[in-house]
Write an enzyme that holds these catalytic residues in place. Sequence first.
Site, mmCIF file in Angstrom:
data_model
loop_
_atom_site.group_PDB
_atom_site.id
_atom_site.type_symbol
_atom_site.label_atom_id
_atom_site.label_comp_id
_atom_site.label_asym_id
_atom_site.label_seq_id
_atom_site.Cartn_x
_atom_site.Cartn_y
_atom_site.Cartn_z
ATOM 1 N N GLY A 10 18.493 -3.302 -2.254
ATOM 2 C CA GLY A 10 20.135 -4.311 -1.285
ATOM 3 C C GLY A 10 21.175 -3.618 -2.074
ATOM 4 O O GLY A 10 21.041 -4.160 -3.122
ATOM 5 N N ILE A 14 25.611 -9.191 -3.062
ATOM 6 C CA ILE A 14 24.635 -9.450 -4.397
ATOM 7 C C ILE A 14 24.325 -8.181 -5.568
ATOM 8 O O ILE A 14 24.462 -7.999 -6.535
ATOM 9 C CB ILE A 14 23.498 -9.920 -4.090
ATOM 10 C CG1 ILE A 14 25.002 -11.524 -3.111
ATOM 11 C CG2 ILE A 14 22.662 -10.930 -5.838
ATOM 12 C CD1 ILE A 14 23.496 -12.247 -3.508
ATOM 13 N N GLY A 15 23.975 -7.663 -4.543
ATOM 14 C CA GLY A 15 23.426 -5.944 -4.910
ATOM 15 C C GLY A 15 24.373 -5.099 -5.833
ATOM 16 O O GLY A 15 24.770 -4.867 -7.027
ATOM 17 N N ASN A 96 14.395 -10.125 8.377
ATOM 18 C CA ASN A 96 13.817 -10.162 7.061
ATOM 19 C C ASN A 96 12.937 -10.435 6.890
ATOM 20 O O ASN A 96 12.048 -9.398 5.652
ATOM 21 C CB ASN A 96 14.632 -11.252 5.946
ATOM 22 C CG ASN A 96 16.162 -11.127 6.083
ATOM 23 O OD1 ASN A 96 16.910 -10.589 6.874
ATOM 24 N ND2 ASN A 96 16.817 -11.948 5.675
ATOM 25 N N THR A 120 16.359 -12.747 -1.462
ATOM 26 C CA THR A 120 16.359 -12.772 0.803
ATOM 27 C C THR A 120 16.294 -14.225 1.040
ATOM 28 O O THR A 120 15.210 -14.425 0.665
ATOM 29 C CB THR A 120 16.082 -11.327 1.095
ATOM 30 O OG1 THR A 120 16.376 -9.786 0.290
ATOM 31 C CG2 THR A 120 16.409 -11.308 2.762
ATOM 32 N N ASN A 121 17.244 -13.877 1.491
ATOM 33 C CA ASN A 121 16.886 -15.520 2.611
ATOM 34 C C ASN A 121 16.326 -15.810 3.549
ATOM 35 O O ASN A 121 15.994 -14.197 3.854
ATOM 36 C CB ASN A 121 18.466 -16.604 2.568
ATOM 37 C CG ASN A 121 18.613 -17.562 1.871
ATOM 38 O OD1 ASN A 121 17.645 -17.926 1.132
ATOM 39 N ND2 ASN A 121 19.757 -17.680 1.466
ATOM 40 N N HIS A 176 15.006 -23.504 -1.991
ATOM 41 C CA HIS A 176 15.990 -22.993 -1.385
ATOM 42 C C HIS A 176 16.813 -23.437 -0.594
ATOM 43 O O HIS A 176 16.382 -23.165 0.716
ATOM 44 C CB HIS A 176 16.063 -21.663 -1.848
ATOM 45 C CG HIS A 176 17.533 -21.731 -1.989
ATOM 46 N ND1 HIS A 176 18.571 -21.914 -2.382
ATOM 47 C CD2 HIS A 176 18.520 -20.425 -1.292
ATOM 48 C CE1 HIS A 176 19.356 -21.557 -2.639
ATOM 49 N NE2 HIS A 176 19.406 -20.480 -1.717
HETATM 50 O O1 TXD Z 1 19.401 -18.112 -4.535
HETATM 51 C C1 TXD Z 1 20.098 -17.507 -3.081
HETATM 52 N N1 TXD Z 1 18.600 -16.821 -3.448
HETATM 53 C C2 TXD Z 1 20.488 -16.583 -2.598
HETATM 54 C C3 TXD Z 1 20.078 -15.995 -1.257
HETATM 55 C C4 TXD Z 1 22.079 -17.153 -2.624
HETATM 56 C C5 TXD Z 1 23.321 -16.322 -1.980
HETATM 57 C C6 TXD Z 1 22.742 -15.847 -0.528
HETATM 58 N N2 TXD Z 1 21.003 -15.178 -0.784
HETATM 59 C C7 TXD Z 1 20.529 -13.767 -0.028
HETATM 60 O O2 TXD Z 1 21.039 -12.801 -0.383
HETATM 61 C C8 TXD Z 1 21.581 -13.624 1.610
HETATM 62 O O3 TXD Z 1 21.182 -15.023 2.728
HETATM 63 C C9 TXD Z 1 20.795 -12.531 1.754
HETATM 64 O O4 TXD Z 1 19.631 -12.896 2.819
HETATM 65 C C10 TXD Z 1 20.744 -12.109 0.813
HETATM 66 C C11 TXD Z 1 22.005 -11.094 0.224
HETATM 67 O O5 TXD Z 1 23.209 -10.873 0.014
HETATM 68 P P1 TXD Z 1 24.541 -10.821 0.457
HETATM 69 O O6 TXD Z 1 25.355 -10.858 0.458
HETATM 70 O O7 TXD Z 1 24.218 -10.012 -0.779
HETATM 71 O O8 TXD Z 1 24.374 -9.874 1.747
HETATM 72 P P2 TXD Z 1 24.879 -8.242 1.979
HETATM 73 O O9 TXD Z 1 26.418 -7.922 1.283
HETATM 74 O O10 TXD Z 1 24.680 -8.112 3.455
HETATM 75 O O11 TXD Z 1 23.679 -7.219 1.826
HETATM 76 C C12 TXD Z 1 22.434 -7.058 2.434
HETATM 77 C C13 TXD Z 1 21.795 -5.613 2.226
HETATM 78 C C14 TXD Z 1 23.025 -5.011 3.103
HETATM 79 O O12 TXD Z 1 23.755 -3.667 2.090
HETATM 80 C C15 TXD Z 1 22.092 -4.100 4.173
HETATM 81 O O13 TXD Z 1 22.402 -3.024 4.746
HETATM 82 C C16 TXD Z 1 21.015 -4.073 2.902
HETATM 83 O O14 TXD Z 1 20.904 -5.149 2.602
HETATM 84 N N3 TXD Z 1 19.769 -4.191 4.021
HETATM 85 C C17 TXD Z 1 18.919 -3.772 3.343
HETATM 86 N N4 TXD Z 1 17.989 -2.394 2.544
HETATM 87 C C18 TXD Z 1 17.764 -1.757 1.882
HETATM 88 N N5 TXD Z 1 16.345 -1.569 3.392
HETATM 89 C C19 TXD Z 1 16.436 -2.722 4.978
HETATM 90 N N6 TXD Z 1 15.487 -2.647 5.285
HETATM 91 C C20 TXD Z 1 17.477 -3.032 4.434
HETATM 92 N N7 TXD Z 1 17.429 -3.707 5.769
HETATM 93 C C21 TXD Z 1 19.284 -4.379 5.713
#
Ligand code: TXD
Length: 319
Positions: A10, A14-15, A96, A120-121, A176
């Site tokens: 991802g 965040i990534g 998710n 991931t949430n 969380h």
């Molecule tokens: O404290 C905590 N755990 C958290 C959790 C605090 C803040 C945010 N939190 C969760 O982190 C948020 O609810 C999301 O579930 C994740 C990731 O947050 P982010 O802000 O980085 O989300 P983005 O910018 O949407 O990035 C998610 C990426 C995006 O580039 C998609 O194309 C990719 O995930 N994605 C995938 N990558 C690989 N494989 C699959 N299947 C896939 N599906 C989507």
Amino acid sequence: MARKKIALIGSGMIGGTLAHLAAMKELGDIVLFDIAEGMPQGKALDLAQAGPPEGFDADLKGANDYADIEGADVCIVTAGVPRKPGMSRDDLLEINLKVMKSVGEGIAKYAPDAFVICITNPLDAMVWALREFSGLPHQKVVGMAGVLDSSRFRHFLAEEFDVSVEDVTAFVLGGHGDTMVPVVEYSTVAGIPVPDLIKMGWSTQERIDQIVDRTRNGGGEIVGLLKTGSAFYAPATSAIVMAESYMKDKKRLVPCAAHLTGQYGVDNLYVGVPIVIGANGVERVVEIELNETAKANFQTSVDAVKELLVACKSIDQSL
Ligand code: TXD
């Protein structure tokens, strides 16, 4: 000694921030993996070009194929979709959960010896599912939430007391979400517990209660301000604390979603508790004594996590 390898599964907000921090700290070479094509490659190239002015040495690579994470020492998972207006929690859970299945299989195939941090949430359910799908040992799979939640609590307390954040420690337990449990008795300024500081007139119970509430809703407050997306700087920094503790065998004692096997009266569930992270992954689950209120709040939090798992199991019968 060859550099360590960090795979970021991802490469969204965040990534990308994780990649930046890991490169700046020279934790190792970095693979940014995503299903989106071009985006992880673009971020990797952009970040690599930050190396010369900053002076860090790290190979950065964007990838759409799990083969590229081969042999990773650490995998940090943010893959998935965040909640959009009109989406229910269940919609998010279903999507998710499928993402965790593919990520778990990818890690099992190419990086079975990695230490895996799930972000991931909904966090407590996703880390549990990721462990199930990957089949990795429980002590090598953890969830990041507590470090972030306690950082938020620390920030607010430092502001309230007008002292350095460095001297503030804070304790947050449980899942969380709205049911997380900030434990005031175990939160201190340079070892002085917050209840003592209240007695000393540094603050009032009422103001501390407000801070506890604000901590619980810390994520929502930022979502409300950003409008598109959720917090990413502090979540990424918090996950790096965990990765670094593993990679450098620092044995930090931090709150994380860890697999419980009877501690706190909880069995086979991932919930936020204090743990020690070292070279073996989760080296110790720390069972602190809770007062009656914290105990009751912790139980509410555990029940909320259990409910999520029931929903996960009904979506994916293989779980
Ligand atoms: O404290 C905590 N755990 C958290 C959790 C605090 C803040 C945010 N939190 C969760 O982190 C948020 O609810 C999301 O579930 C994740 C990731 O947050 P982010 O802000 O980085 O989300 P983005 O910018 O949407 O990035 C998610 C990426 C995006 O580039 C998609 O194309 C990719 O995930 N994605 C995938 N990558 C690989 N494989 C699959 N299947 C896939 N599906 C989507």
